[in-house]
Design a protein around this motif. Structure first.
Motif, PDB file in Angstrom:
ATOM      1  N   GLU A  96      -3.546   4.422  -3.684  1.00  0.00           N
ATOM      2  CA  GLU A  96      -3.389   5.840  -3.341  1.00  0.00           C
ATOM      3  C   GLU A  96      -2.026   6.043  -2.676  1.00  0.00           C
ATOM      4  OE1 GLU A  96      -6.601   7.103  -0.907  1.00  0.00           O
ATOM      5  OE2 GLU A  96      -8.147   6.255  -2.228  1.00  0.00           O
ATOM      6  N   PHE A  97      -1.254   6.972  -3.219  1.00  0.00           N
ATOM      7  CA  PHE A  97       0.089   7.188  -2.680  1.00  0.00           C
ATOM      8  C   PHE A  97       0.167   8.490  -1.899  1.00  0.00           C
ATOM      9  CE2 PHE A  97       1.370   3.697  -5.178  1.00  0.00           C
ATOM     10  CZ  PHE A  97       2.568   3.256  -4.630  1.00  0.00           C
ATOM     11  N   ASP A  98       0.724   8.367  -0.693  1.00  0.00           N
ATOM     12  CA  ASP A  98       0.937   9.537   0.146  1.00  0.00           C
ATOM     13  C   ASP A  98       1.945  10.469  -0.525  1.00  0.00           C
ATOM     14  OD1 ASP A  98       0.753  10.715   3.081  1.00  0.00           O
ATOM     15  OD2 ASP A  98       2.866  10.700   2.519  1.00  0.00           O
ATOM     16  N   ALA A  99       1.677  11.763  -0.476  1.00  0.00           N
ATOM     17  CA  ALA A  99       2.555  12.740  -1.123  1.00  0.00           C
ATOM     18  C   ALA A  99       3.958  12.712  -0.530  1.00  0.00           C
ATOM     19  CB  ALA A  99       1.960  14.143  -1.000  1.00  0.00           C
ATOM     20  N   ASN A 100       4.066  12.472   0.784  1.00  0.00           N
ATOM     21  CA  ASN A 100       5.380  12.441   1.434  1.00  0.00           C
ATOM     22  C   ASN A 100       6.211  11.259   0.943  1.00  0.00           C
ATOM     23  OD1 ASN A 100       5.199  14.659   3.586  1.00  0.00           O
ATOM     24  ND2 ASN A 100       3.322  13.496   3.948  1.00  0.00           N
ATOM     25  N   LEU A 101       5.540  10.152   0.637  1.00  0.00           N
ATOM     26  CA  LEU A 101       6.242   9.012   0.067  1.00  0.00           C
ATOM     27  C   LEU A 101       6.604   9.296  -1.390  1.00  0.00           C
ATOM     28  CD1 LEU A 101       7.255   6.099   0.078  1.00  0.00           C
ATOM     29  CD2 LEU A 101       4.905   5.338  -0.353  1.00  0.00           C
ATOM     30  N   GLY A 102       5.663   9.867  -2.118  1.00  0.00           N
ATOM     31  CA  GLY A 102       5.887  10.152  -3.526  1.00  0.00           C
ATOM     32  C   GLY A 102       7.100  11.039  -3.780  1.00  0.00           C
ATOM     33  N   GLU A 103       7.340  11.999  -2.893  1.00  0.00           N
ATOM     34  CA  GLU A 103       8.456  12.926  -3.112  1.00  0.00           C
ATOM     35  C   GLU A 103       9.817  12.268  -2.886  1.00  0.00           C
ATOM     36  OE1 GLU A 103       8.752  15.025   1.326  1.00  0.00           O
ATOM     37  OE2 GLU A 103       7.802  16.090  -0.338  1.00  0.00           O
ATOM     38  N   LEU A 104       9.826  11.096  -2.256  1.00  0.00           N
ATOM     39  CA  LEU A 104      11.082  10.388  -2.013  1.00  0.00           C
ATOM     40  C   LEU A 104      11.420   9.402  -3.132  1.00  0.00           C
ATOM     41  CD1 LEU A 104      10.725   9.515   1.797  1.00  0.00           C
ATOM     42  CD2 LEU A 104      12.102  11.337   0.769  1.00  0.00           C
ATOM     43  N   SER A 132       0.827  -1.201   0.000  1.00  0.00           N
ATOM     44  CA  SER A 132       0.000   0.000   0.000  1.00  0.00           C
ATOM     45  C   SER A 132       0.862   1.251   0.000  1.00  0.00           C
ATOM     46  CB  SER A 132      -0.905   0.002   1.247  1.00  0.00           C
ATOM     47  OG  SER A 132      -1.571   1.241   1.376  1.00  0.00           O
ATOM     48  N   GLY A 133       0.413   2.265  -0.736  1.00  0.00           N
ATOM     49  CA  GLY A 133       1.131   3.530  -0.771  1.00  0.00           C
ATOM     50  C   GLY A 133       0.673   4.511   0.284  1.00  0.00           C
ATOM     51  N   ILE A 134      -0.235   4.066   1.147  1.00  0.00           N
ATOM     52  CA  ILE A 134      -0.768   4.936   2.195  1.00  0.00           C
ATOM     53  C   ILE A 134       0.218   5.006   3.367  1.00  0.00           C
ATOM     54  CG2 ILE A 134      -2.651   5.263   3.851  1.00  0.00           C
ATOM     55  CD1 ILE A 134      -4.452   3.711   1.906  1.00  0.00           C
ATOM     56  N   VAL A 135       0.504   6.211   3.826  1.00  0.00           N
ATOM     57  CA  VAL A 135       1.349   6.424   5.000  1.00  0.00           C
ATOM     58  C   VAL A 135       0.564   7.309   5.964  1.00  0.00           C
ATOM     59  CG1 VAL A 135       3.537   7.319   5.871  1.00  0.00           C
ATOM     60  CG2 VAL A 135       3.445   6.267   3.604  1.00  0.00           C
ATOM     61  N   LEU A 146      10.725   2.385  -5.944  1.00  0.00           N
ATOM     62  CA  LEU A 146       9.539   1.868  -5.256  1.00  0.00           C
ATOM     63  C   LEU A 146       8.936   0.717  -6.048  1.00  0.00           C
ATOM     64  CD1 LEU A 146       7.601   2.232  -2.846  1.00  0.00           C
ATOM     65  CD2 LEU A 146       6.219   3.675  -4.318  1.00  0.00           C
ATOM     66  N   LEU A 147       8.796  -0.419  -5.381  1.00  0.00           N
ATOM     67  CA  LEU A 147       8.182  -1.588  -5.973  1.00  0.00           C
ATOM     68  C   LEU A 147       6.872  -1.859  -5.239  1.00  0.00           C
ATOM     69  CD1 LEU A 147       8.403  -4.088  -7.888  1.00  0.00           C
ATOM     70  CD2 LEU A 147       9.506  -5.284  -5.971  1.00  0.00           C
TER      71      LEU A 147
END
Length: 264
Positions: A191-199, A152-155, A177-178
């Protein structure tokens, strides 16, 4: 990342492991706390009052560290009283706010059934702090590529990503990211958290029976210097460490493994 915690058990860590951890602390500009457990004996045991077990334990730690170059690294010797690592680390964390605990697995001996023993597995499972598992005798090299495996991309808490964020920044590492879609994958997992996406520098998705299987399938093509996973409630890795110790048949990593703890 400001603080790294290294627990020393009865078994002496390999020189290669200590060098890796020291260099990591140097690059991350973090204070490294090196610790062993001790227990004050009952005075009725006939020991002299001048005997201070805490000081003796500190000397033992310092003797182990004396063989290494710690120049430029903030190393703090910190004996902890007690006979349970989880409890002792929990109390210390409340005072010091640890950012990362570094653990080492069991030997690569083929006759050794466990990847992580009870102590290391218990610290990984029962503490709130992120954990880095450094394989036995793993040679240090700069971290240039991190393979992050998630379902899951949710943080839920952006602070969960702080260790990964610091490592990426200090090493200028590439984060791949896999996303592994397992049979119980839900639409909201996409759904991906923006904080994860920026990394994240690159993204790929795959379908596998478990997160671990997907991770194994893509290790060779990525050749990471570090693997990163989440430990979440009801997730694969949460179930994996249900009984503290981890059997090699269930999981084993020859690459440093960063386990981020997400509170839900």
């Amino acid at each position: 990342m400001k603080t790294i915690f290294l627990p020393l058990g009865n078994q002496t860590l390999s020189k290669t492991n200590v060098k890796y951890i020291l260099e990591l602390a140097r690059v991350l500009k973090a204070t490294l706390y090196v610790s062993k457990l001790y227990k004050e004996p009952a005075r009725s045991g006939g020991l002299p009052k001048t005997l201070n077990v805490s000081q003796i334990t500190a000397q033992e730690i310092e003797e182990q560290l004396s063989a290494f170059n710690t120049e430029g690294i903030k190393v703090r010797v910190k004996p902890l009283e007690g006979d349970d690592w989880v409890e002792a680390v929990g109390k210390f964390h409340q005072k010091t706010n640890l950012d990362l605990i570094v653990l080492t697995p069991k030997h690569h001996n083929v006759n050794q059934a466990n990847f992580l023993g009870k102590t290391a597995g218990s610290l990984l499972r029962n503490t709130e702090t992120a954990v880095l598992v450094v394989p036995v005798d793993y040679e240090y090299k700069p971290i240039s590529r991190i393979l992050m495996a998630v379902k899951s991309g949710i943080v839920h808490d952006k602070r969960t990503l702080d260790p990964l964020r610091t490592i990426k920044k200090r090493y200028k590492a590439d984060v791949r990211l896999l996303q592994i879609k397992t049979p119980n994958y839900l639409p909201e997992d996409s759904e991906f958290d923006a904080n994860l996406g920026e990394l994240v520098d690159t993204y790929k998705s795959t379908e596998n029976a478990t997160v671990f299987q997907g991770l194994l399938e893509h290790l060779n093509e990525n050749k990471p210097d570090m693997i990163c996973v989440f430990k979440r409630k009801r997730g694969f890795f949460e179930k994996l460490w249900d009984d503290d110790s981890v059997k090699k048949a269930d999981f084993e990593s020859r690459t440093p493994l960063l386990v981020l703890k997400e509170q839900q």
